[in-house]
Design an enzyme around this catalytic site. Structure first.
Site, short mmCIF file in Angstrom:
data_model
loop_
_atom_site.label_atom_id
_atom_site.label_comp_id
_atom_site.label_asym_id
_atom_site.label_seq_id
_atom_site.Cartn_x
_atom_site.Cartn_y
_atom_site.Cartn_z
N GLU A 95 -6.88 1.59 -6.97
CA GLU A 95 -5.70 1.50 -8.01
C GLU A 95 -5.21 2.23 -6.65
O GLU A 95 -3.68 2.20 -6.82
CB GLU A 95 -6.02 2.60 -8.95
CG GLU A 95 -6.95 1.46 -10.34
CD GLU A 95 -6.28 0.50 -10.94
OE1 GLU A 95 -4.91 0.77 -10.95
OE2 GLU A 95 -6.34 0.57 -12.24
N SER A 126 -1.38 0.18 -16.65
CA SER A 126 -1.04 1.57 -16.68
C SER A 126 -0.87 2.30 -17.59
O SER A 126 -1.25 2.38 -19.49
CB SER A 126 -0.17 2.14 -15.96
OG SER A 126 0.07 3.25 -15.03
N HIS A 139 -3.00 -0.43 -7.43
CA HIS A 139 -2.33 0.19 -8.84
C HIS A 139 -0.53 -1.38 -9.23
O HIS A 139 -0.18 -0.61 -8.53
CB HIS A 139 -1.67 1.42 -9.24
CG HIS A 139 -2.30 1.43 -10.30
ND1 HIS A 139 -2.84 1.20 -11.61
CD2 HIS A 139 -0.21 1.81 -11.52
CE1 HIS A 139 -2.38 1.92 -12.76
NE2 HIS A 139 -0.58 2.65 -12.40
#
Length: 553
Positions: A362, A241, A464
């Site tokens: 995600e 990320s 995610h």
């Protein structure tokens, strides 16, 4: 005392000394001194004190640090890699840390950066209860329990948190399992986040302070890691990320040249950076939140840490959604001379083998975030049109062509928007980055993480941040999120093998025949259902976005 003319890895050992500890702390103290400095290990003599309490002392250039060793490995926590960025150094580039006398206690993590509360990250194991402080620039080193004869490759982890939250002390960021199972040295670190790390300053040299902190930490690794058994010539930087977004920027920064030898990007948003004018506008928004005039950014130094934290908690991305974050690195023209994707396409990182990838769903993580309302289907073409750019004429028509690849019957409710956003922000830009790098570096590899989370009845999918625990070998710390099954443990073992083998040899694990990424076939390693290899997954969607934006492949 014993003396030896030669040592491991071609380094001369000057002496090995065994002595008895102090009367108040009876123990064997073993000191190995040589060209690379001195290492000390203390083993208790008291019968009631278990070996798990054994300590180990390393001599660094700034002073001695005392860590801990147990069956899981050695760990040295909270080592300063820069001077405390406080007072006149609050909005200044990181400075060298002062030396210290005696032995620095490296048995616990240092404070985390100043940041607002992030309940979701805490639930996912990315944050734990931790002290916050502006004095946060510390580094942590994890090694196998027994040091071998050879120096080991180093893996430096950059945590995520949307450039606003995060700390290296999060439970799933513990590097012990990866160090032990991958036979590597793992390094984690803090860097300034939010306004203190990514607010556009008046002084050009103070731009992107969070990135500058990361560069300072990498210099520490270059200068110090050999004393811990690491190879400063084999440093793999990996992150997820915002950590991966940071790494994309680092690859394009002149200041990081020679500090990164391999890179692994997990769920990076390579286009998620700010222009100088965008960063200036956001600085004005932040100043307004603090109650200061936009004409007086210098007064930020007079604010307390609590005032800064409270102000950034109230900041929202201005205008239509572009990158989904308020704070982000800025292409300032000096420290970061050009947009990283453009720089990589021009070959700036041609000498760096690369793994890049995303999770399959995600954005479905944000089913966990309250406040997301149903987005009407009639609004989606306009949203996509705002994302694709290109010529204004016909943009809505091109957006509707993209939307056709996300049928509502297959993607009910928010899942449709989340699938669009997954591709627009992460998957499609990741393929562009992989293609750009592969044009210069044949050791470029693409992956997709498909192992679903059992949380929320499976609604999150392969979302995610889920892959973090797998890559670091810590799924047992978050079983409700990562899963407590044989399939999950197999995926964890596969990722550890791939990542650590890449750190050792610049090639991922080869038992499954993972080939380099090429534009002609786009073969992708699948971690989870549908694996181990797929040619060009989600190719129709990728092409639709490419055609709509008139972007290069």
């Amino acid at each position: 005392m014993c003396r030896s003319p030669g040592g491991a890895a071609g380094q001369r050992i000057a002496e090995i000394q065994v002595s008895l500890g102090s009367p108040g702390n009876p123990s064997w103290v073993i000191t190995v001194a040589g060209d690379a400095g001195a290492r000390h290990a203390r083993f208790p003599l008291r019968g009631e004190e278990p070996l798990s309490q054994a300590s180990v002392i390393i001599e660094t250039q700034r002073g001695r640090v005392e860590g801990r060793v147990d069956a899981h490995g050695r760990r040295f926590l909270g080592i300063p890699f820069a001077a405390p960025p406080v007072g006149p150094l609050r909005f200044a580039p990181p400075q060298a840390p002062p030396a210290w006398k005696g032995v620095h206690d490296a048995s616990h993590f240092g404070p985390g950066p100043i940041q607002p509360t992030d309940g979701l990250s805490r639930e996912l194991g990315l944050l734990a209860d931790f002290e916050q402080s502006e004095d946060c620039l510390t580094i942590n080193v994890f090694t196998p329990a027994v040091a071998g004869d050879e120096v080991l490759p180093v893996m430096v982890w950059l945590h995520g948190g949307a450039f606003q939250t995060g700390t290296a002390s999060g439970p799933v960021y513990d590097g012990s399992a990866l160090a032990r199972r991958g036979d590597v040295i793992v390094v984690t670190l803090n860097y300034r986040v939010g306004a203190l790390g990514f607010l556009l300053p008046e002084a050009p040299e103070a731009a992107n302070l969070g990135l500058q902190d990361q560069v300072a930490a990498l210099r520490w690794v270059r200068d110090e890691i050999e004393a811990f058994g690491g190879d400063p010539g084999r440093v793999t930087v990996f992150g997820e990320s915002a950590g991966a977004g940071s790494l994309v920027a680092l690859l394009a920064m002149p200041a990081s040249r020679g500090l990164i030898h391999h890179a692994i990007l997990q769920s990076a948003a390579p286009e998620g950076l700010l222009t100088h004018s965008e960063a200036a506008d956001r600085r004005d928004v932040f100043l307004s939140e603090t109650g200061l005039s936009t004409e007086s950014p210098r007064k930020l130094s007079s604010l307390s840490a609590d005032q800064i934290r409270d102000a950034q908690a109230g900041c929202q991305e201005p205008g239509p959604r572009r990158i989904g974050m308020f704070f982000a690195p800025v292409v300032d023209g000096t420290l970061l001379p050009q947009a990283p994707l453009d720089a990589i396409a021009a070959g700036v990182a041609a000498d760096i083998p690369l793994i890049v990838g995303t999770t399959a769903q995600e954005m479905q993580l944000y089913h966990r975030v309250p406040g997301f309302a149903e987005i009407p289907d009639t609004a989606l073409p306009h949203y996509i049109a705002s994302r694709i750019g290109g010529p204004v004429e016909g943009r809505l028509t091109r957006a509707e062509a993209v939307l056709a690849h996300y049928p509502a019957a297959e993607l009910p409710g928010l899942d449709r928007f989340f699938a669009i956003e997954t591709d627009a922000s992460l998957f499609v830009p990741a393929t562009r980055l992989a293609t750009a790098q592969a044009a210069h570096q044949p050791a470029t590899f693409m992956y997709c993480f498909t192992q679903p989370s059992p949380a929320e009845g499976g609604k999150l999918g392969a979302c995610h941040a889920l892959d973090v625990a797998f890559a670091l070998g810590n799924i047992d710390r978050v079983p409700a999120f990562a899963g407590d099954t044989d399939d999950a443990r197999t995926v964890e073992a596969d990722m550890i093998a791939a990542w650590s083998t890449f750190a050792h040899s610049a090639r991922p694990a080869e038992h499954d025949g993972w080939p380099p990424y090429r534009e002609t076939d786009r073969v992708t390693r699948i971690f989870g259902p549908g694996g181990p290899l797929q040619p060009a997954p989600c190719e129709a969607r990728r092409r639709a976005w490419q055609d709509a934006t008139n972007a290069s492949p």
